[in-house]
Design a protein around this motif. Structure first.
Motif, short mmCIF file in Angstrom:
data_model
loop_
_atom_site.label_atom_id
_atom_site.label_comp_id
_atom_site.label_asym_id
_atom_site.label_seq_id
_atom_site.Cartn_x
_atom_site.Cartn_y
_atom_site.Cartn_z
N TYR A 1 45.59 -8.83 -35.42
CA TYR A 1 45.62 -8.48 -36.85
C TYR A 1 44.23 -8.05 -37.31
O TYR A 1 44.08 -7.00 -37.96
CB TYR A 1 46.11 -9.70 -37.61
CG TYR A 1 46.10 -9.59 -39.12
CD1 TYR A 1 46.57 -8.46 -39.78
CD2 TYR A 1 45.66 -10.67 -39.88
CE1 TYR A 1 46.58 -8.41 -41.17
CE2 TYR A 1 45.67 -10.62 -41.26
CZ TYR A 1 46.13 -9.50 -41.91
OH TYR A 1 46.13 -9.44 -43.27
N VAL A 2 43.22 -8.81 -36.96
CA VAL A 2 41.85 -8.49 -37.38
C VAL A 2 41.40 -7.18 -36.76
O VAL A 2 40.78 -6.34 -37.41
CB VAL A 2 40.89 -9.64 -37.02
CG1 VAL A 2 39.44 -9.21 -37.22
CG2 VAL A 2 41.19 -10.87 -37.87
N LYS A 3 41.69 -6.99 -35.48
CA LYS A 3 41.34 -5.73 -34.82
C LYS A 3 41.96 -4.54 -35.55
O LYS A 3 41.31 -3.51 -35.77
CB LYS A 3 41.81 -5.73 -33.36
CG LYS A 3 40.98 -6.59 -32.42
CD LYS A 3 41.54 -6.50 -31.01
CE LYS A 3 40.74 -7.33 -30.02
NZ LYS A 3 41.33 -7.26 -28.66
N ALA A 4 43.24 -4.68 -35.91
CA ALA A 4 43.91 -3.60 -36.62
C ALA A 4 43.28 -3.36 -37.98
O ALA A 4 43.16 -2.21 -38.43
CB ALA A 4 45.40 -3.92 -36.77
N MET A 5 42.84 -4.42 -38.65
CA MET A 5 42.26 -4.27 -39.98
C MET A 5 40.99 -3.43 -39.93
O MET A 5 40.84 -2.46 -40.69
CB MET A 5 41.96 -5.65 -40.59
CG MET A 5 43.19 -6.38 -41.06
SD MET A 5 42.81 -8.03 -41.70
CE MET A 5 42.18 -7.62 -43.32
N TYR A 6 40.04 -3.75 -39.04
CA TYR A 6 38.79 -2.99 -39.08
C TYR A 6 38.91 -1.63 -38.42
O TYR A 6 38.27 -0.67 -38.84
CB TYR A 6 37.61 -3.80 -38.54
CG TYR A 6 37.62 -4.21 -37.09
CD1 TYR A 6 37.40 -3.30 -36.07
CD2 TYR A 6 37.79 -5.55 -36.73
CE1 TYR A 6 37.37 -3.70 -34.74
CE2 TYR A 6 37.75 -5.95 -35.41
CZ TYR A 6 37.55 -5.03 -34.41
OH TYR A 6 37.51 -5.43 -33.10
N SER A 7 39.73 -1.49 -37.39
CA SER A 7 39.85 -0.18 -36.75
C SER A 7 40.60 0.80 -37.66
O SER A 7 40.20 1.97 -37.80
CB SER A 7 40.56 -0.31 -35.40
OG SER A 7 41.88 -0.81 -35.55
N LYS A 8 41.68 0.34 -38.31
CA LYS A 8 42.43 1.23 -39.20
C LYS A 8 41.66 1.49 -40.49
O LYS A 8 41.78 2.57 -41.08
CB LYS A 8 43.80 0.63 -39.50
CG LYS A 8 44.73 0.63 -38.30
CD LYS A 8 46.14 0.21 -38.69
CE LYS A 8 47.09 0.32 -37.50
NZ LYS A 8 48.48 0.05 -37.90
#
Length: 513
Positions: free
Chosen positions: A411-418
């Motif tokens: 979830y966190v990875k998706a937040m900053y990458s997106k």
């Protein structure tokens, strides 16, 4: 009906637009109530960027204006101190020996709930009206040991009338099942310090999908963009700098065709060492952790970009620059800081690329000449604009890794990458349109990788490849140079392989001779 009757009816039906306070006061009223733009936008049925526009100078109209004005009037009434303070908390009605009550010119966090309070009782800021105070829940049993985390105010919950007492710690259990210690402080509370935001989102997703981790992860990744924007709003409350979310942009930042690109060169590394020493070598492909997350710490322009010409570079500003790049004579050992570029002549580069070239041209390294600046589009900048946002994500990522929480990690990875990939011209994120930021953050990630290649080279490693934001291939004892692990300051092994040719006995004998 006479003509005068028609005019009377017209005047009776006409509605005068509700007057609104100045934009700065609108934002101040919202922030003094510790409300995010996303919360207000949801209540009014508009987007977060629309609320941001109202707080920057635009005015709503029609029914939306009436609703917004109603909120602002209510906020004023809620924040205004009562004309005559009642008895101090803890004093019985008619007790003249009650504690002294001081009226505060500037609201301070209530010692019990952290919400802005306009009164101080016995030296402690707190609410006088029970309905306005939302005290923190009672602490958990003493056996529950709080896990380390950033301090912050949790979301308020209604409770009984407060009493004059010291701030109490709040121990809540986020989605990972570990208690988090929180307590009110004497400074202005900020939702920046809410370690529960990400944990609460994860817990809600797991509950909605009845513990199905795969389904919860998919749902969280799908909502990563709006959640990232809400977290950004929360971390911007009380910030020193205001942000223009949709500034007018120079032509160079507009796409040249519907499916084309703009004119900004990000200096993406795509380099392979042209030749290796004779022999067979074991190569380690290193994965740089959280490349985009680390790159959120970069000099970002705050407002609309302004044009200038000349060679001078103002380090208090940031943006994009048209430069003639210097020659690079070290391609045998190190990638060109400009990336794989075939066309000669001037090009538009970002602030991180310009600063990297200037650094490498300085006396410490002396690897190239200084770039020649022809013109620039810049604005006043700060390196810490997204620092609280980055810290929240990094700490959540670290906790997830330590606790084996793969749902939160994805979830966190998706937040900053997106967040990075959609702040340009994207239909998935209409709340923030800053393609200049997108280019700068990406370029910062590339510059960070380049500096790791330089560090490897300076410490005796043979750099074999540098690719994208997070891939560095080296020969040698890399563990003596880079710490191994999953934290953003560490690297991990992506692959190992062998390169080179086998040395024959005759060649080895010639070499020994």
């Amino acid at each position: 009906m006479t003509g005068f009757d028609a005019i009377d009816d017209l005047l009776a039906s006409a509605r005068q637009e509700r007057p609104l306070p100045p934009p700065a006061e609108r934002r101040s009223l919202r922030e003094d109530l510790a409300l995010s733009r996303a919360q207000l936008a949801a209540a009014l049925g508009v987007s977060t960027s629309t609320v941001a526009g109202w707080e920057s100078g635009r005015d709503p109209s029609g029914e939306t204006r009436e609703k917004y004005g109603y909120f602002l009037d209510g906020a004023k009434a809620k924040l205004a101190p009562p004309p005559e303070p009642g008895p101090a908390l803890g004093a019985e009605a008619g007790d003249e020996e009650g504690e002294d009550v001081d009226v505060l010119a500037v609201a301070e966090p209530c010692v019990l709930c952290g919400e802005p309070a306009r009164h101080r009782v016995a030296g402690l800021a707190q609410h006088l009206v029970p309905a306005e105070c939302h005290p923190l829940p009672d602490p958990a049993p003493a056996s529950a040991e709080p896990a380390p985390s950033s301090t912050s105010r949790p979301a308020p919950a209604r409770g009984p009338a407060p009493t004059a007492s010291p701030a109490r710690p709040d121990r809540r259990t986020p989605g990972n099942g570990h208690p988090v210690g929180v307590k009110a402080t004497g400074r202005r509370a900020s939702t920046t310090d809410e370690p529960g935001f990400i944990a609460a989102k994860v817990a809600a997703a797991l509950a909605q999908h009845e513990g199905d981790m795969e389904a919860a992860t998919a749902a969280l990744v799908k909502q990563a963009i709006p959640d990232a924007m809400e977290l950004l709003d929360r971390t911007r409350i009380g910030g020193r700098y205001d942000v223009v979310a949709h500034p007018a942009l120079p032509e160079i930042l507009h796409k040249q065709s519907a499916h084309g690109a703009d004119q900004i060169w990000e200096a993406r590394p795509k380099w392979t060492r042209p030749a290796l020493p004779q022999g067979q070598w074991e190569v380690t492909a290193l994965d740089i952790n959280g490349a985009y997350l680390s790159a959120l710490k970069t000099h970002l322009p705050l407002g609309q970009l302004e044009h200038s010409t000349g060679f001078a570079h103002d380090r208090r500003r940031a943006g994009v620059h048209l430069i003639t790049p210097p020659a690079w004579d070290h391609d045998a050992d190190l990638p060109n800081p400009l990336g794989a570029r075939d066309e000669p002549g001037p090009l538009w580069v970002t602030e991180p690329t310009l600063r990297l070239l200037q650094r490498l041209s300085g006396p410490k390294y002396g690897l190239c000449e200084a770039p020649e600046i022809h013109e620039s589009y810049t604005s006043g900048s700060t390196e810490n604009l997204l620092e609280k946002f980055r810290t929240e994500l990094r700490e959540a990522r670290d906790r997830a890794i330590a606790e084996g929480d793969e749902v939160t990690l994805e979830y966190v990875k998706a937040m900053y990458s997106k967040f990075v990939s959609t702040m340009g011209a994207s239909n998935y994120n209409r709340e923030l349109y800053r393609p200049d930021w997108m280019h700068l953050i990406r370029s910062q990630a590339f510059a960070n990788l380049w500096m790791k290649a330089l560090k490897a080279h300076e410490n005796g490693l043979t750099v074999v490849r540098a690719m994208g934001t997070d891939e560095l291939h080296v020969i040698g004892d890399w563990r003596g140079v880079f710490p191994e692990g999953r934290a953003v300051t560490e690297v991990k092994i992506k692959d190992t392989y062998t390169l080179g040719t086998t040395i024959t006995d005759d060649e080895r004998g010639d070499h020994d001779a």
